[in-house]
Enzyme design. Structure first.
Site, mmCIF file in Angstrom:
data_model
loop_
_atom_site.group_PDB
_atom_site.id
_atom_site.type_symbol
_atom_site.label_atom_id
_atom_site.label_comp_id
_atom_site.label_asym_id
_atom_site.label_seq_id
_atom_site.Cartn_x
_atom_site.Cartn_y
_atom_site.Cartn_z
ATOM 1 N N LYS A 60 15.166 -9.012 10.905
ATOM 2 C CA LYS A 60 15.873 -8.666 9.465
ATOM 3 C C LYS A 60 17.129 -9.536 9.088
ATOM 4 O O LYS A 60 17.381 -10.035 7.965
ATOM 5 C CB LYS A 60 16.294 -7.285 9.094
ATOM 6 C CG LYS A 60 15.108 -6.313 9.184
ATOM 7 C CD LYS A 60 14.232 -6.618 7.841
ATOM 8 C CE LYS A 60 12.916 -5.623 7.601
ATOM 9 N NZ LYS A 60 12.110 -6.026 6.768
ATOM 10 N N ALA A 107 16.942 -8.230 14.594
ATOM 11 C CA ALA A 107 16.787 -9.696 14.714
ATOM 12 C C ALA A 107 15.982 -10.246 13.687
ATOM 13 O O ALA A 107 16.279 -11.311 12.994
ATOM 14 C CB ALA A 107 16.285 -10.271 16.098
ATOM 15 N N TYR A 160 13.938 -5.454 15.405
ATOM 16 C CA TYR A 160 13.937 -5.374 13.887
ATOM 17 C C TYR A 160 15.238 -5.759 13.522
ATOM 18 O O TYR A 160 15.246 -6.538 12.454
ATOM 19 C CB TYR A 160 14.069 -3.772 13.893
ATOM 20 C CG TYR A 160 14.128 -3.211 12.425
ATOM 21 C CD1 TYR A 160 12.736 -3.233 11.701
ATOM 22 C CD2 TYR A 160 15.118 -2.905 11.726
ATOM 23 C CE1 TYR A 160 12.684 -3.119 10.184
ATOM 24 C CE2 TYR A 160 14.894 -2.431 10.311
ATOM 25 C CZ TYR A 160 13.781 -2.675 9.742
ATOM 26 O OH TYR A 160 13.669 -2.312 8.143
ATOM 27 N N SER A 208 17.155 -5.757 5.539
ATOM 28 C CA SER A 208 17.719 -4.492 5.649
ATOM 29 C C SER A 208 19.004 -4.198 5.927
ATOM 30 O O SER A 208 19.595 -5.298 6.640
ATOM 31 C CB SER A 208 17.023 -3.840 7.040
ATOM 32 O OG SER A 208 17.342 -2.540 7.527
ATOM 33 N N ASN A 237 7.659 -7.760 1.531
ATOM 34 C CA ASN A 237 8.033 -6.364 1.829
ATOM 35 C C ASN A 237 7.530 -5.968 3.286
ATOM 36 O O ASN A 237 8.038 -4.961 3.649
ATOM 37 C CB ASN A 237 7.836 -5.489 0.604
ATOM 38 C CG ASN A 237 7.783 -4.013 0.995
ATOM 39 O OD1 ASN A 237 8.994 -3.603 1.074
ATOM 40 N ND2 ASN A 237 6.519 -3.554 1.334
ATOM 41 N N ASP A 283 -3.127 -9.621 7.231
ATOM 42 C CA ASP A 283 -1.984 -9.504 8.391
ATOM 43 C C ASP A 283 -1.135 -10.482 8.097
ATOM 44 O O ASP A 283 -1.656 -11.595 8.079
ATOM 45 C CB ASP A 283 -2.498 -9.344 9.573
ATOM 46 C CG ASP A 283 -1.541 -9.370 10.834
ATOM 47 O OD1 ASP A 283 -0.338 -9.514 10.580
ATOM 48 O OD2 ASP A 283 -1.933 -9.497 11.994
ATOM 49 N N VAL A 284 0.154 -10.250 7.500
ATOM 50 C CA VAL A 284 1.020 -11.350 7.317
ATOM 51 C C VAL A 284 1.543 -12.239 8.415
ATOM 52 O O VAL A 284 1.836 -13.054 8.118
ATOM 53 C CB VAL A 284 2.185 -10.640 6.664
ATOM 54 C CG1 VAL A 284 1.828 -10.436 5.207
ATOM 55 C CG2 VAL A 284 3.043 -9.925 7.427
ATOM 56 N N SER A 328 0.921 -1.275 0.097
ATOM 57 C CA SER A 328 -0.054 0.072 -0.064
ATOM 58 C C SER A 328 0.646 1.260 -0.066
ATOM 59 O O SER A 328 0.478 2.313 -0.472
ATOM 60 C CB SER A 328 -0.929 -0.063 1.171
ATOM 61 O OG SER A 328 -0.051 -0.397 2.312
HETATM 62 P P1 NAP Z 1 6.272 1.804 5.472
HETATM 63 O O1 NAP Z 1 5.986 2.760 4.699
HETATM 64 O O2 NAP Z 1 5.894 1.785 6.829
HETATM 65 O O3 NAP Z 1 5.251 0.824 4.903
HETATM 66 C C1 NAP Z 1 4.808 -0.518 5.713
HETATM 67 C C2 NAP Z 1 3.853 -1.283 4.747
HETATM 68 O O4 NAP Z 1 3.747 -2.616 5.203
HETATM 69 C C3 NAP Z 1 2.624 -0.907 4.570
HETATM 70 O O5 NAP Z 1 2.027 -1.239 3.351
HETATM 71 C C4 NAP Z 1 1.694 -1.433 5.982
HETATM 72 O O6 NAP Z 1 0.271 -1.674 5.503
HETATM 73 C C5 NAP Z 1 2.645 -2.743 5.430
HETATM 74 N N1 NAP Z 1 2.355 -3.683 6.680
HETATM 75 C C6 NAP Z 1 3.018 -3.445 8.074
HETATM 76 N N2 NAP Z 1 2.581 -4.350 8.918
HETATM 77 C C7 NAP Z 1 1.937 -5.356 7.966
HETATM 78 C C8 NAP Z 1 1.250 -6.669 8.428
HETATM 79 N N3 NAP Z 1 1.280 -6.971 9.619
HETATM 80 N N4 NAP Z 1 0.721 -7.405 7.293
HETATM 81 C C9 NAP Z 1 0.550 -6.632 6.062
HETATM 82 N N5 NAP Z 1 1.110 -5.731 5.735
HETATM 83 C C10 NAP Z 1 1.668 -4.801 6.663
HETATM 84 O O7 NAP Z 1 7.622 0.986 5.272
HETATM 85 P P2 NAP Z 1 8.655 1.064 4.312
HETATM 86 O O8 NAP Z 1 9.623 1.957 4.712
HETATM 87 O O9 NAP Z 1 8.192 1.217 2.879
HETATM 88 O O10 NAP Z 1 9.328 -0.257 4.377
HETATM 89 C C11 NAP Z 1 9.050 -1.548 3.492
HETATM 90 C C12 NAP Z 1 10.040 -2.536 3.892
HETATM 91 O O11 NAP Z 1 11.429 -2.143 3.592
HETATM 92 C C13 NAP Z 1 9.945 -2.934 5.444
HETATM 93 O O12 NAP Z 1 10.053 -4.201 5.557
HETATM 94 C C14 NAP Z 1 11.203 -2.375 5.936
HETATM 95 O O13 NAP Z 1 11.517 -2.746 7.012
HETATM 96 C C15 NAP Z 1 12.055 -2.495 4.814
HETATM 97 N N6 NAP Z 1 13.198 -1.350 4.879
HETATM 98 C C16 NAP Z 1 12.829 -0.251 4.904
HETATM 99 C C17 NAP Z 1 13.965 0.874 5.043
HETATM 100 C C18 NAP Z 1 13.523 2.420 4.993
HETATM 101 O O14 NAP Z 1 14.495 3.092 5.106
HETATM 102 N N7 NAP Z 1 12.428 2.906 4.732
HETATM 103 C C19 NAP Z 1 15.006 0.440 5.233
HETATM 104 C C20 NAP Z 1 15.453 -1.005 4.985
HETATM 105 C C21 NAP Z 1 14.536 -1.866 5.025
HETATM 106 P P3 NAP Z 1 -0.636 -0.393 5.933
HETATM 107 O O15 NAP Z 1 -0.306 0.774 4.717
HETATM 108 O O16 NAP Z 1 -2.061 -0.975 5.776
HETATM 109 O O17 NAP Z 1 -0.041 -0.005 7.262
#
Ligand code: NAP
Length: 247
Positions: free
Chosen positions: A159, A157, A155, A142, A90, A63-64, A14
């Site tokens: 990742k 652990a 987090y 990550s 993701n 919810d995954v 989303s």
């Molecule tokens: P984000 O903007 O916070 O978006 C999180 C997404 O995950 C949203 O679509 C959310 O859905 C969904 N989500 C959360 N909990 C969920 C659940 N239990 N079941 C299904 N969907 C769920 O995060 P992002 O920054 O895009 O991060 C995406 C991925 O990249 C994550 O795994 C994060 O750990 C990883 N990551 C991010 C960064 C960074 O700097 N941003 C760096 C390294 C890794 P809703 O919209 O419905 O809440």
């Protein structure tokens, strides 16, 4: 990159990086099934943006961390599109705190979503991929899973666990035409990082040789490569997308 006739399931599609991945795959012609936790408006908006690119797209609230919900979502995706070729794990959350103050519930919630969620999604698509003798699984880890980070024991652990899951699954599935890889993004501009304090952002930026945050589409393009036909001989790998942060 073309994904015609392919169907992709993207968890956390989303917003943020997941949304960019959905758009990248849709632009290449994939059918996109995006799973989301609760933000229906954002999910429907992403699905509509995929359709504007000419793709078929469906948003499913799931919810995954909930095995029954994952099973039902994958069943719905298979019944609508007939196959699942690509799975991008993701979905992710943070609940940061220093170890001494971290609640057990915050540890469990992060590991359940980030690690167990990826396991459950793989568990419930792998049968279909085996029958097809084709699959591409990309897990979003990550830089924190590679290096650790103070205030993120849960987090980090989860990742690091995603990397172990990736390698074990890659070994199990390699002879079935299924590749399993991970990407390890660094500091990417999304809602997740927007929630960080200014000092934390400055500290992160100071560790990035490229001197800037990454963009969600920069992660999405690498994911699309690993999800494509050209990556057939790449499995069990972790690709850092971090401006050099993890060197
Ligand atoms: P984000 O903007 O916070 O978006 C999180 C997404 O995950 C949203 O679509 C959310 O859905 C969904 N989500 C959360 N909990 C969920 C659940 N239990 N079941 C299904 N969907 C769920 O995060 P992002 O920054 O895009 O991060 C995406 C991925 O990249 C994550 O795994 C994060 O750990 C990883 N990551 C991010 C960064 C960074 O700097 N941003 C760096 C390294 C890794 P809703 O919209 O419905 O809440």
């Amino acid at each position: 990159m073309r994904f015609d006739q392919r169907t992709a399931v993207v968890t956390g599609g989303s917003r943020g990086i997941g949304r960019a991945i959905c758009l990248e795959l849709a632009a290449g012609g994939a059918n996109v099934v995006l799973l989301y936790a609760g933000n229906e408006a954002a999910a429907e908006q992403t699905a509509a943006a995929c359709r504007e690119l000419g793709a078929r797209a469906t948003a499913i609230r799931c919810d995954v961390a909930d095995a029954q919900a994952v099973k039902a979502a994958m069943k719905a995706a298979l019944s609508e599109y007939g196959r699942i070729d690509i799975l991008v794990n993701n979905a992710g959350v943070t609940r940061d705190n220093f170890l001494l103050m971290m609640r057990e519930s915050d540890f469990d919630a992060v590991v359940d979503t980030n690690l167990k969620g990826a396991f459950l999604c793989i568990r419930h698509v792998v049968h279909a991929m085996m029958k097809q003798n084709y699959g591409r699984i990309v897990n979003v880890s990550s830089v924190t899973g590679l290096r650790g980070n103070a205030g993120q024991a849960n987090y980090a652990a989860s990742k690091a666990g995603v990397i172990g899951l990736t390698k074990a699954a890659a070994r199990e599935l390699a002879q079935r035409g299924i590749t399993v890889n991970a990407v390890a993004p660094g500091f990417i501009a999304t809602d997740m990082t927007a929630a960080m304090t200014e000092p934390a952002k400055e500290a992160a930026l100071s560790q990035i040789p490229a001197g800037r945050m990454g963009h969600a589409h920069e992660v999405a393009r690498a994911v699309a490569f690993l999800a494509g036909e050209d990556a057939a001989y790449i499995t069990g790998q972790v690709l850092a997308i971090d401006g050099g942060m993890s060197m």
